[in-house]
Enzyme design. Structure first.
Site, PDB file in Angstrom:
ATOM      1  N   ASP A 220       0.826  -1.194   0.000  1.00  0.00           N
ATOM      2  CA  ASP A 220       0.000   0.000   0.000  1.00  0.00           C
ATOM      3  C   ASP A 220       0.870   1.258   0.000  1.00  0.00           C
ATOM      4  OD1 ASP A 220      -2.792   1.007   0.408  1.00  0.00           O
ATOM      5  OD2 ASP A 220      -1.921   1.866   2.217  1.00  0.00           O
ATOM      6  N   GLU A 278       1.703  -0.190  -4.927  1.00  0.00           N
ATOM      7  CA  GLU A 278       0.752   0.840  -5.354  1.00  0.00           C
ATOM      8  C   GLU A 278       1.558   2.118  -5.545  1.00  0.00           C
ATOM      9  OE1 GLU A 278      -3.311   3.085  -3.832  1.00  0.00           O
ATOM     10  OE2 GLU A 278      -1.675   2.739  -2.446  1.00  0.00           O
TER      11      GLU A 278
END
Ligand code: GLC
Length: 533
Positions: A220, A278
């Site tokens: 993330d 990401e």
């Protein structure tokens, strides 16, 4: 629509670099399937649906965060990174899912959140109880405020979820105290990655899950973590939701690459494992830096997820995504949607045209070299739900924007599995977000046996992509095509045509392998794509 029988043996999924051309299926666990009747999806629900995922033909799962969390941001606020939340079934449910997925030759990747923790994490609680300047505070980013009484935030950074990126605490003695940084919600304090304890703890988390048998991680905010020295003000304060302005001091600081090299060293101890970042970075050179041979294996490229349905824009997005990874020899990735963005059916205009375009785009995407990420529900052609009742909304953006922006709940509505009425077998209780009654027509049960359904199109396309030799080769060559259309060829011989114009077009010579819509007098209709060999 035609599907030609398989011509080759299945791709070898035990290969160490299995992820180079894998189809990943993104499970947003809250919304996938509920096995215990509390209205929120869980890991038992994922396990019950493994047969469905096998039928769909995907290679791997990416499971959004299921670690212990107070769920201020759907689990992206982690209170214990080495435990599974009871809401999702606890560690036993995870181990069982992992074993059964592996028995079906499905890889399992987890979502890890290194940039921040939950406010409930013991480290943050200890930081609140400790004094300014203490080792406990040094795991996060605490600063004194500006202004005479320290009552202004340390800099002008906004949070991605609206409002300032700083929250002031009350010191243990009751006086107004320091401020802490949170690029996202106040419930998600940013960690200080200059602190070796933070690095060591993340390495421990990586090994913990890899030792349990996971096949890798989605990381993330992989362009976060490193902060610029002195935390300078932003020149202009942007209010965009997911920031990828390359001048934004909050993200994409050069120090992040050392962090990725540290992470990669650990992952390399487990040669089958993959790391997927990401990375919301627009500049191709800077994007490519994340996938150098000693950093991440893969990084999400969001170009297609942001592109309107026009041939020029799609072609540009493809060229751009290929160009971003080519100089460093990395594998391209493709994604049309995820849990943070509007679903593609809606993005392409909604209704019948939006669905036709989404069907065309999945054929285009699966024709490209590299790995593909399918967000749960895309295979059913689900649209966004933009009229959820206000009291159901849970995305922190809703409250933090003063109830002016609905946030991302519209793309997180639970999956309709079966039956004629909500909650469509998703749960036996009340689903955490209401499911529109008209989704009866989109349920898995409705689509499974219908050869013309979107689900059948996905199944056929994923199967052909895994089996046919024509999908070989790391490149594409552009073909001539009518105005408003595009066509490309893979070295193995596959030709993909997209008709984004308003008129039917003749197809190039070749055998039709699959089309997203029925041909009309041998022509490909508007808003459709076809594969030829
Ligand atoms: C990523 C996630 C998003 C989450 C945010 C903060 O962008 O995809 O859902 O809210 O990080 O962790």
């Amino acid at each position: 629509m035609t599907a030609t029988p398989a011509a080759q043996a299945p791709a070898d999924r035990s290969d160490r670099e299995w992820w180079r051309s894998a189809v990943f299926y993104q499970v947003y666990p809250r919304s996938f399937a509920d096995s215990d009747g509390d209205g929120i999806g869980d890991l038992g629900g994922v396990r019950e649906k493994l047969g469905y995922l096998e039928l769909l033909g995907v290679d791997a799962l990416w499971i959004c965060p299921v670690m212990r969390s107070p769920m201020a941001d759907g689990g992206y606020d982690v209170a214990d990174p080495r435990d599974i939340d009871a809401l999702f079934g606890g560690m036993a449910a995870f181990d069982q899912l992992l074993a059964e997925a592996h028995a079906r030759r499905l890889k399992v990747t987890m979502d890890l959140v290194p940039n921040h923790t939950s406010r409930e994490h013991p480290w943050f609680q200890a930081a609140l109880a400790a004094a300014p300047g203490s080792p406990e505070r040094a795991r996060y980013i605490f600063r004194d405020g500006r202004g005479p009484n320290g009552d202004e935030p340390p800099n002008n950074w906004p949070s991605i979820f609206r409002g300032p990126a700083w929250t002031r605490i009350t010191e243990p003695d009751g006086t107004p105290g320091q401020w802490y940084l949170h690029l996202f919600a106040p419930e998600q304090p940013d960690l200080n990655w200059e602190n070796p304890e933070v690095v060591a703890d993340f390495e421990q988390t990586l090994r913990f899950w890899l030792d349990r048998g996971v096949d890798g991680f989605r990381i993330d905010v992989a362009h976060g973590m490193a902060k610029p020295p002195g935390l300078p003000d932003m020149e202009s304060v942007s209010t965009k939701m997911l920031i990828h302005d390359d001048t934004d001091p909050r993200f994409n600081n050069p120090g992040v690459h050392d962090i990725h090299r540290r992470i990669r060293k650990v992952i390399d101890e487990y040669p089958h494992a993959v790391s997927i970042g990401e990375v919301w970075v627009d500049d191709n050179t800077r994007f490519g830096e994340y996938v150098r041979p000693d950093e991440l294996h893969l990084a999400f490229n969001f170009r297609l997820a942001e592109t309107p349905f026009t041939a020029d824009a799609v072609r540009h997005a493809i060229d751009n995504s290929l160009a971003a990874v080519a100089p460093v020899g990395a594998v391209p990735t493709w994604t049309l949607s995820n849990h943070d963005v509007e679903r593609e059916v809606t993005r392409y205009g909604g209704g019948a045209a939006g669905l036709a375009r989404a069907r065309a785009m999945i054929l285009l995407e699966l024709a490209l070299p590299g790995s593909v990420f399918v967000y749960n529900g895309a295979e059913l052609g689900l649209p966004n739900v933009d009229d959820l009742p206000e009291d159901a909304l849970q995305d922190p953006v809703w409250e933090r924007s003063g109830r002016t922006e609905r946030g991302r709940d519209g793309c997180r509505v639970p999956i309709p599995w079966e039956s004629e009425w909500p909650p469509f077998g998703f749960t036996v209780g009340e689903s955490w977000l209401p499911i529109p009654p008209e989704w009866a027509a989109l349920s898995v049960e409705t689509q499974l046996e219908d050869v013309g359904s979107t689900l059948s199109l996905y199944r056929m396309a994923i199967e052909l992509r895994g089996l046919r030799p024509e999908f070989a080769g790391p490149r594409i060559e552009w073909y001539g095509s009518p105005a408003g259309c595009l066509a490309f060829r893979r070295p193995g011989g596959l030709v993909c045509v997209l008709n984004a114009s308003a008129a039917p077009i003749p197809l190039p010579p070749g055998e039709l392998l699959l089309a997203s819509a029925s041909l009309t007098s041998g022509h490909l209709p508007p808003d459709a794509a076809a594969w030829l060999v």
